[in-house]
Design an enzyme around this catalytic site. Structure first.
Site, short mmCIF file in Angstrom:
data_model
loop_
_atom_site.label_atom_id
_atom_site.label_comp_id
_atom_site.label_asym_id
_atom_site.label_seq_id
_atom_site.Cartn_x
_atom_site.Cartn_y
_atom_site.Cartn_z
N LYS A 14 0.83 -1.20 0.00
CA LYS A 14 0.00 0.00 0.00
C LYS A 14 0.88 1.27 0.00
O LYS A 14 2.10 1.18 0.23
CB LYS A 14 -0.91 -0.04 1.23
N TYR A 54 -12.14 -3.50 -3.58
CA TYR A 54 -12.73 -3.77 -2.27
C TYR A 54 -14.20 -4.18 -2.35
O TYR A 54 -14.80 -4.44 -1.32
CB TYR A 54 -12.53 -2.57 -1.34
N ASN A 155 -1.56 -0.21 7.34
CA ASN A 155 -0.93 -1.49 7.68
C ASN A 155 -0.09 -2.09 6.56
O ASN A 155 0.12 -3.30 6.50
CB ASN A 155 -1.99 -2.48 8.19
N HIS A 158 -1.91 -5.31 1.50
CA HIS A 158 -3.16 -6.06 1.32
C HIS A 158 -2.78 -7.44 0.84
O HIS A 158 -1.87 -7.59 0.02
CB HIS A 158 -4.04 -5.40 0.25
N GLU A 169 -9.42 -10.63 -7.75
CA GLU A 169 -8.49 -9.51 -7.61
C GLU A 169 -7.39 -9.55 -8.68
O GLU A 169 -7.02 -8.52 -9.24
CB GLU A 169 -7.86 -9.53 -6.22
P1 ADP Z 1 -7.19 -7.22 5.99
O1 ADP Z 1 -6.50 -6.18 5.14
O2 ADP Z 1 -6.36 -7.61 7.19
O3 ADP Z 1 -7.70 -8.39 5.20
P2 ADP Z 1 -9.93 -6.17 6.09
O4 ADP Z 1 -10.19 -6.80 4.76
O5 ADP Z 1 -10.88 -6.40 7.20
O6 ADP Z 1 -8.47 -6.50 6.64
O7 ADP Z 1 -9.87 -4.58 5.89
C1 ADP Z 1 -9.25 -4.00 4.76
C2 ADP Z 1 -8.43 -2.81 5.21
O8 ADP Z 1 -9.30 -1.81 5.76
C3 ADP Z 1 -7.44 -3.10 6.31
O9 ADP Z 1 -6.23 -3.64 5.82
C4 ADP Z 1 -7.27 -1.74 6.94
O10 ADP Z 1 -6.37 -0.93 6.19
C5 ADP Z 1 -8.67 -1.14 6.82
N1 ADP Z 1 -9.52 -1.39 8.02
C6 ADP Z 1 -10.14 -2.53 8.33
N2 ADP Z 1 -10.87 -2.41 9.47
C7 ADP Z 1 -10.71 -1.13 9.86
C8 ADP Z 1 -11.21 -0.36 10.97
N3 ADP Z 1 -12.03 -0.88 11.89
N4 ADP Z 1 -10.82 0.93 11.08
C9 ADP Z 1 -10.01 1.49 10.16
N5 ADP Z 1 -9.52 0.82 9.08
C10 ADP Z 1 -9.85 -0.46 8.94
#
Ligand code: ADP
Length: 200
Positions: A14, A54, A155, A158, A169
């Site tokens: 990212k 997404y 984070n 993805h 994807e």
């Molecule tokens: P992952 O990336 O670990 O698979 P998710 O698919 O649940 O997680 O969420 C996609 C992305 O959305 C996350 O990587 C993070 O950047 C963001 N995200 C998810 N949940 C939250 C939240 N509660 N608050 C803020 N950002 C979030």
């Protein structure tokens, strides 16, 4: 050679990963475990690409909203917003995050690649993700900080959540001819049944 349960996964470094100069470190983590890189490119995602990316799981918005309501309940907090509204808000901030600058998009392949890559990547929230994972080792964001600023959790990476999600994807980010088919020498040692190719 027993190459059973070969899977592909779409991984995106990212914008924060690129800005932190972590491309090499992140690629190394997936490379050194024995996964094979099939495709890689650097792009600035459009809003449309980000939305499509997404929306590969149509339940994502509601599920995300529900998980936030659960989190609120556990903390003794309430909200007047619905799960749909809460989830949609996260999605909007996520689209802003992923389109904010260049990203590196990759396709990795290997046995159980989806699970393996999720393990190496670590849990969604860097503050609580395990030490030794990419999100645990290279960054520090938390839900609390993200919520306070109404932004997405930063984070770094993805990674596809399931083989089906990965296929949707991959098709979104790459043309079929961009996914390279080749043999990696290391696969002989990773998947060879008898290790009979070593001695001269
Ligand atoms: P992952 O990336 O670990 O698979 P998710 O698919 O649940 O997680 O969420 C996609 C992305 O959305 C996350 O990587 C993070 O950047 C963001 N995200 C998810 N949940 C939250 C939240 N509660 N608050 C803020 N950002 C979030």
């Amino acid at each position: 050679m027993n190459k059973s349960n070969q899977q592909q996964s779409l991984v995106i470094i990212k914008p924060d990963g690129v800005q932190r100069s972590l491309i090499g470190e992140i690629v190394k983590r997936y490379e050194r475990v024995g996964l094979k890189l099939l495709a890689m490119k650097m792009v600035i995602p459009t809003i449309q690409q980000a939305r499509q990316h997404y929306s590969s799981d149509p339940q994502w918005v509601v599920k995300k909203g529900q998980s936030i309501i659960e989190k609120f309940k556990a903390q003794g907090k309430t909200t007047s917003l619905t799960d749909q509204q809460l989830g949609q808000n996260i999605l909007d901030t996520l689209i802003k995050y992923i389109t904010s600058g260049p990203v590196v998009v990759m396709v990795w392949q290997g046995t159980n690649a989806i699970k393996l890559i999720r393990k190496i990547t670590g849990g969604t929230e860097p503050l609580t993700s395990d030490v030794g994972t990419i999100r645990g080792d290279y960054t520090l964001d938390s839900y609390q900080n993200a919520d306070m600023d109404n932004r997405s959790v930063r984070n770094l990476v993805h990674a596809s959540g399931s083989p089906e999600e990965a296929q949707t994807e991959i098709a979104l980010w790459f043309k079929p001819e961009e996914i390279l088919k080749y043999r990696l020498i290391a696969e002989q040692i990773l998947y060879d049944i008898n290790l009979d190719g070593i001695l001269e």
